[in-house]
Enzyme design. Structure first.
Site, PDB file in Angstrom:
ATOM      1  N   GLY A  75     -18.870 139.569  58.475  1.00  0.00           N
ATOM      2  CA  GLY A  75     -18.950 140.499  59.595  1.00  0.00           C
ATOM      3  C   GLY A  75     -17.592 140.878  60.159  1.00  0.00           C
ATOM      4  O   GLY A  75     -17.337 142.046  60.474  1.00  0.00           O
ATOM      5  N   ASN A 154     -24.695 138.758  70.599  1.00  0.00           N
ATOM      6  CA  ASN A 154     -24.855 137.442  69.989  1.00  0.00           C
ATOM      7  C   ASN A 154     -24.975 136.319  71.008  1.00  0.00           C
ATOM      8  O   ASN A 154     -25.494 135.253  70.692  1.00  0.00           O
ATOM      9  CB  ASN A 154     -23.696 137.147  69.028  1.00  0.00           C
ATOM     10  CG  ASN A 154     -22.349 137.398  69.652  1.00  0.00           C
ATOM     11  OD1 ASN A 154     -22.079 138.478  70.177  1.00  0.00           O
ATOM     12  ND2 ASN A 154     -21.489 136.403  69.612  1.00  0.00           N
ATOM     13  N   GLN A 182     -26.147 140.452  64.130  1.00  0.00           N
ATOM     14  CA  GLN A 182     -27.241 139.600  64.631  1.00  0.00           C
ATOM     15  C   GLN A 182     -28.620 140.182  64.329  1.00  0.00           C
ATOM     16  O   GLN A 182     -29.632 139.524  64.587  1.00  0.00           O
ATOM     17  CB  GLN A 182     -27.099 139.377  66.144  1.00  0.00           C
ATOM     18  CG  GLN A 182     -25.920 138.495  66.526  1.00  0.00           C
ATOM     19  CD  GLN A 182     -26.063 137.046  66.075  1.00  0.00           C
ATOM     20  OE1 GLN A 182     -27.163 136.560  65.801  1.00  0.00           O
ATOM     21  NE2 GLN A 182     -24.958 136.336  65.978  1.00  0.00           N
ATOM     22  N   SER A 202     -23.567 140.433  57.918  1.00  0.00           N
ATOM     23  CA  SER A 202     -23.034 139.132  57.517  1.00  0.00           C
ATOM     24  C   SER A 202     -24.186 138.236  57.047  1.00  0.00           C
ATOM     25  O   SER A 202     -25.134 137.989  57.807  1.00  0.00           O
ATOM     26  CB  SER A 202     -22.325 138.492  58.711  1.00  0.00           C
ATOM     27  OG  SER A 202     -21.861 137.218  58.357  1.00  0.00           O
ATOM     28  N   HIS A 204     -24.590 135.055  56.467  1.00  0.00           N
ATOM     29  CA  HIS A 204     -24.902 133.701  56.955  1.00  0.00           C
ATOM     30  C   HIS A 204     -25.749 133.693  58.222  1.00  0.00           C
ATOM     31  O   HIS A 204     -26.147 132.632  58.700  1.00  0.00           O
ATOM     32  CB  HIS A 204     -23.630 132.858  57.114  1.00  0.00           C
ATOM     33  CG  HIS A 204     -22.733 133.222  58.260  1.00  0.00           C
ATOM     34  ND1 HIS A 204     -22.777 132.559  59.456  1.00  0.00           N
ATOM     35  CD2 HIS A 204     -21.750 134.138  58.387  1.00  0.00           C
ATOM     36  CE1 HIS A 204     -21.848 133.047  60.275  1.00  0.00           C
ATOM     37  NE2 HIS A 204     -21.215 134.017  59.646  1.00  0.00           N
ATOM     38  N   CYS A 331     -17.949 131.443  67.811  1.00  0.00           N
ATOM     39  CA  CYS A 331     -16.506 131.365  67.638  1.00  0.00           C
ATOM     40  C   CYS A 331     -15.871 130.704  68.844  1.00  0.00           C
ATOM     41  O   CYS A 331     -14.788 130.173  68.773  1.00  0.00           O
ATOM     42  CB  CYS A 331     -15.933 132.754  67.442  1.00  0.00           C
ATOM     43  SG  CYS A 331     -16.932 133.698  66.319  1.00  0.00           S
TER      44      CYS A 331
END
Ligand code: PLP
Length: 384
Positions: A75, A154, A182, A202, A204, A331
Site C-alpha cells: 500500500g 484504518n 482497508q 495491499s 496483507h 504503524c
C-alpha cells in the site's frame, strides 16, 4: 493454528493471518516457478505466465483492464506512486487530502509541497466524516487538483462517500485517488462504480502475504515509473517481480470475492456483538468514528475507554492478557506518539483508544475473552 490458539487476535486492520489456501498456492509457485519472468526460455515464460494470469484475474475482479494494474510492494508504495506521478507526470499543482489519511498519503503529499505545489486539507468532523461542501469549495478554488481520500479510515473505520467525491472531482477536472487498503477484499470494489483514477491495494489486509499490493491506474493516464531499472511492469515499476507474492495476492483476492457476502455478514455480526457487549458491560465506554453501520468499516471497532489514572498502561495490560489489539494505527502501535487521526477528530486526550479489528478467523469466543480482559483491566465488576 497454534498462533491463534495462544492469542486473541483482534488486530486485523494492522495485518491479517494468511489464509492456508494462499500459503498453499504460494508454496506451489515457490517450488515450481523459479524462472526469471524476464527470461525468454521456457521457465521464464512460465513465470511470466503466472504473473500475467494473476494480473488478469485481479483486474477482472475489480472490473479493470489488465494493463491498469501495477504490482507494487504494498500500500505505501502504491500511494507514493499515485501521488508522486500525479505531480511529476500529470501536471498536478495542488493536492486536496484530509488530515486523517494514512501517513503514506499524508507524508507523501506534504513531501510534494513546494512553491509550485500546494496541499489543502479538507475538513473532517468529530466522526471522521469528510465535509463534502468544503471539498467542493477546495476543488472549485483549485481545479485540476489531485483529490486523495481514503475509502475507509484504518483507525476509526469511517467510510468515504466516494460517489460524492468522484462527482466533485469530475466537475472540477480533478484526478481522484483513493487509498482502498482497508476496503479492497472486504467490499466488492468495481472501478466503474468507484470512478477513481487511482486505487491502492495491499494484500496483507485480506489474508494475503505482506510486501505485495498494486496500484490501479486508469488507462487514460500516462505515468512514468518511480522505480527505474529493467522494463518490468510494462516499464512502470522496475525490479524482478515478486512472483510468489503476486500469486498470494491473486489467491487472496479470489477467496475474498468468492466468500464476500458471507464474510461481510459474519464479521459485521461479530463487530456488532462486541460493540453491544462493551457498551452494555463497560460503563463510560464510547465508540469512535461513524456509528451508523453503513458508514463504518465492518472490520474495525474503535472505542474510547473511560479515563483512568493508568491510561498509558491499558494497551500493555491487554497485551499481557493475551489480547492483540491496537492503540492507534499499525504503524504507530508500539510508538509512543499520539495518533494524528484521533487528534484531527478532536478525541479527548484523557481517554485511551483501543482499536479492535476483525477478520476471517475471528470468533465470538475471542470477543468474549477480550471483553472480559477489558473489564478486568478497568476493574469493572463481573455481572452476578
Ligand atoms: N494505507 C492504509 C489505509 C493502511 O491501513 C496501510 C497499512 O496499515 C497502508 C496504507 C500501508 O500499506 P502497506 O502496509 O502495504 O505498506
Amino acid at each position: 493454528m497454534e498462533m491463534l490458539s495462544k492469542h486473541v487476535y483482534l488486530d486485523n486492520a494492522a495485518t491479517t493471518p494468511m489464509d492456508p489456501k494462499v500459503i498453499e498456492a504460494m508454496n506451489q509457485v515457490m517450488m515450481e516457478v523459479y524462472g526469471n519472468p524476464s527470461a525468454t526460455h521456457a521457465l521464464g515464460r512460465k513465470a511470466k505466465g503466472v504473473i500475467e494470469s494473476a494480473r488478469k484475474s485481479i483486474a477482472s475482479l475489480i472490473g479493470a483492464q489488465s494493463k491498469e494494474i501495477i504490482f507494487t510492494s504494498g500500500g505505501t508504495e502504491a500511494d507514493n506512486l499515485a501521488i508522486r506521478c500525479a505531480v511529476r507526470d500529470l501536471g498536478i499543482r495542488s493536492i486536496i487530502t484530509s488530515p486523517i489519511e494514512h501517513k503514506a498519503v499524508l507524508s507523501t503529499s506534504q513531501e510534494m509541497e513546494s512553491d509550485a505545489v500546494s496541499v489543502h486539507l479538507v475538513r473532517v468532523d468529530d466522526k471522521g466524516r469528510v465535509d463534502y461542501a468544503h471539498l467542493n469549495e477546495l476543488a472549485e478554488a483549485h481545479p485540476h487538483s489531485l483529490i486523495s481520500l481514503m475509502h475507509a479510515n484504518n483507525e476509526i473505520g469511517t467510510l468515504l462517500d466516494y460517489h460524492q467525491v468522484a462527482e466533485i472531482a469530475s466537475a472540477n477536472n480533478c484526478l481522484f485517488h483513493s487509498d482502498t487498503v482497508q476496503t479492497m477484499g472486504h467490499y466488492p470494489i468495481h472501478v466503474a462504480d468507484f470512478k477513481a483514477d487511482f486505487l491502492t491495494c495491499s494484500a496483507h489486509k485480506f489474508c494475503g502475504p505482506k510486501g505485495i499490493g498494486f496500484l490501479y491506474v486508469n488507462s487514460n493516464l500516462r505515468i512514468k515509473p518511480m522505480i527505474t531499472g529493467g522494463g518490468q511492469e510494462r516499464s512502470l515499476r522496475a525490479g524482478t517481480e515478486n512472483i510468489t507474492g503476486i500469486m498470494g495476492l491473486q489467491k487472496a483476492m479470489e477467496l475474498c470475492w468468492e466468500n464476500m457476502d458471507e464474510e461481510i455478514q459474519q464479521i459485521t455480526a461479530l463487530k456488532n456483538y462486541m460493540r453491544d457487549k462493551l457498551l452494555q458491560e463497560v460503563p463510560g465506554i464510547d465508540v469512535n468514528g461513524e456509528t451508523d453501520t453503513n458508514g463504518s468499516l465492518y472490520t474495525v471497532l474503535s472505542v474510547s475507554l473511560p479515563p483512568t489514572d493508568h491510561n498509558d498502561l491499558l494497551l500493555f495490560q491487554l497485551d499481557m492478557a493475551g489480547v492483540c489489539a491496537s492503540g492507534g494505527s499499525a504503524c504507530n502501535s508500539g510508538a509512543a506518539k499520539g495518533s494524528h487521526v484521533l487528534e484531527a477528530i478532536g478525541h479527548p486526550t484523557d481517554r485511551q483508544t483501543i482499536r479492535f479489528s476483525f477478520g476471517r478467523f475471528s470468533t465470538r469466543e475471542e470477543v468474549d475473552i477480550a471483553v472480559s480482559a477489558v473489564k478486568k483491566i478497568l476493574s469493572v465488576e463481573q455481572p452476578v
